[in-house]
Design a protein around this motif. Structure first.
Motif, mmCIF file in Angstrom:
data_model
loop_
_atom_site.group_PDB
_atom_site.id
_atom_site.type_symbol
_atom_site.label_atom_id
_atom_site.label_comp_id
_atom_site.label_asym_id
_atom_site.label_seq_id
_atom_site.Cartn_x
_atom_site.Cartn_y
_atom_site.Cartn_z
ATOM 1 N N LYS A 199 0.817 -1.219 0.000
ATOM 2 C CA LYS A 199 0.000 0.000 0.000
ATOM 3 C C LYS A 199 0.852 1.272 0.000
ATOM 4 O O LYS A 199 0.358 2.337 -0.324
ATOM 5 C CB LYS A 199 -1.010 -0.006 1.136
ATOM 6 C CG LYS A 199 -0.461 0.149 2.507
ATOM 7 C CD LYS A 199 -1.609 0.097 3.504
ATOM 8 C CE LYS A 199 -1.121 0.044 4.925
ATOM 9 N NZ LYS A 199 -2.233 -0.100 5.856
ATOM 10 N N TYR A 225 2.372 0.611 -4.164
ATOM 11 C CA TYR A 225 1.578 -0.031 -5.214
ATOM 12 C C TYR A 225 0.103 0.300 -5.041
ATOM 13 O O TYR A 225 -0.339 1.379 -5.386
ATOM 14 C CB TYR A 225 1.853 -1.539 -5.141
ATOM 15 C CG TYR A 225 1.333 -2.408 -6.272
ATOM 16 C CD1 TYR A 225 1.420 -2.022 -7.590
ATOM 17 C CD2 TYR A 225 0.791 -3.655 -5.985
ATOM 18 C CE1 TYR A 225 0.965 -2.857 -8.615
ATOM 19 C CE2 TYR A 225 0.345 -4.493 -7.000
ATOM 20 C CZ TYR A 225 0.429 -4.093 -8.306
ATOM 21 O OH TYR A 225 -0.011 -4.914 -9.310
ATOM 22 N N PHE A 226 -0.667 -0.612 -4.526
ATOM 23 C CA PHE A 226 -2.083 -0.414 -4.264
ATOM 24 C C PHE A 226 -2.390 -0.865 -2.842
ATOM 25 O O PHE A 226 -1.695 -1.716 -2.299
ATOM 26 C CB PHE A 226 -2.948 -1.262 -5.223
ATOM 27 C CG PHE A 226 -2.867 -0.858 -6.662
ATOM 28 C CD1 PHE A 226 -3.547 0.254 -7.142
ATOM 29 C CD2 PHE A 226 -2.106 -1.596 -7.557
ATOM 30 C CE1 PHE A 226 -3.475 0.609 -8.480
ATOM 31 C CE2 PHE A 226 -2.028 -1.251 -8.894
ATOM 32 C CZ PHE A 226 -2.720 -0.139 -9.360
ATOM 33 N N PHE A 228 -8.826 -4.655 -5.529
ATOM 34 C CA PHE A 228 -8.310 -3.322 -5.249
ATOM 35 C C PHE A 228 -8.808 -2.329 -6.289
ATOM 36 O O PHE A 228 -9.358 -2.704 -7.314
ATOM 37 C CB PHE A 228 -6.774 -3.318 -5.163
ATOM 38 C CG PHE A 228 -6.064 -3.796 -6.404
ATOM 39 C CD1 PHE A 228 -5.566 -2.889 -7.327
ATOM 40 C CD2 PHE A 228 -5.875 -5.151 -6.641
ATOM 41 C CE1 PHE A 228 -4.893 -3.328 -8.465
ATOM 42 C CE2 PHE A 228 -5.200 -5.596 -7.764
ATOM 43 C CZ PHE A 228 -4.712 -4.683 -8.679
ATOM 44 N N GLU A 250 -7.833 1.827 -8.014
ATOM 45 C CA GLU A 250 -6.801 2.845 -8.155
ATOM 46 C C GLU A 250 -6.795 3.714 -6.896
ATOM 47 O O GLU A 250 -7.833 3.846 -6.244
ATOM 48 C CB GLU A 250 -7.088 3.761 -9.359
ATOM 49 C CG GLU A 250 -6.388 3.322 -10.612
ATOM 50 C CD GLU A 250 -7.235 2.320 -11.399
ATOM 51 O OE1 GLU A 250 -8.460 2.370 -11.276
ATOM 52 O OE2 GLU A 250 -6.668 1.505 -12.113
ATOM 53 N N PRO A 251 -5.662 4.325 -6.585
ATOM 54 C CA PRO A 251 -5.626 5.228 -5.425
ATOM 55 C C PRO A 251 -6.610 6.380 -5.607
ATOM 56 O O PRO A 251 -6.936 6.771 -6.720
ATOM 57 C CB PRO A 251 -4.184 5.745 -5.418
ATOM 58 C CG PRO A 251 -3.405 4.733 -6.186
ATOM 59 C CD PRO A 251 -4.350 4.177 -7.207
#
Length: 141
Positions: free
Chosen positions: A29, A32-33, A48, A50-51
């Motif tokens: 996190k 990456y994600f 997950f 996208e941010p």
């Protein structure tokens, strides 16, 4: 016939450190994600986005193969847009205190009808940024 995207990046970090960055959800996190339901076990499914707060693209993946410290293979798909799946393989090749990271994203042509955000060019650019900038910076820090 599929033409996979293959990204290779050498990093100034030992393979053990890179492996932990790739497979520990607390480390992922950061670079990456954020993948709260990630469990490093064959057959496990993880999800997950996208941010950010948009939660625009739901990603889903199933872990297919784990060779501890060396290889991590999983599916990659978008269940809200298509039932077609691609495959992502992360491979680590130790080179002393350095590591060669090789990412292979196969069957990317399965997404070609989903629009430009799912194009080969978009994935190629995205993976280059993730590996060549985010992951590289994280493991070399």
């Amino acid at each position: 016939m599929s033409h996979p995207i293959i990204i290779e990046q050498k990093v100034n970090a030992p393979a053990e450190k890179v492996w932990k960055a790739l497979t520990d959800k607390n480390e992922m996190k950061i670079w990456y994600f954020d993948i709260p339901d990630f469990i490093l076990e064959t057959g496990k499914v993880f999800n997950f986005y996208e941010p950010g707060d948009e939660r625009k693209y739901h990603h889903q993946a199933e872990i297919l193969e784990i060779i501890h410290g060396n290889k991590f293979k999983h599916t990659w798909y978008y269940p809200d847009f298509s039932d077609k799946k691609t495959t992502v393989i992360w491979e680590l090749v130790p080179e002393g205190d350095r590591t060669l990271i090789r990412l292979t994203h196969d069957d990317i042509d399965h997404f070609e009808d989903l629009g430009e955000n799912f194009s080969r060019e978009a994935f190629n650019e995205g993976w280059r940024g993730i590996i060549g900038q985010s992951l590289k910076s994280y493991v070399e820090a």
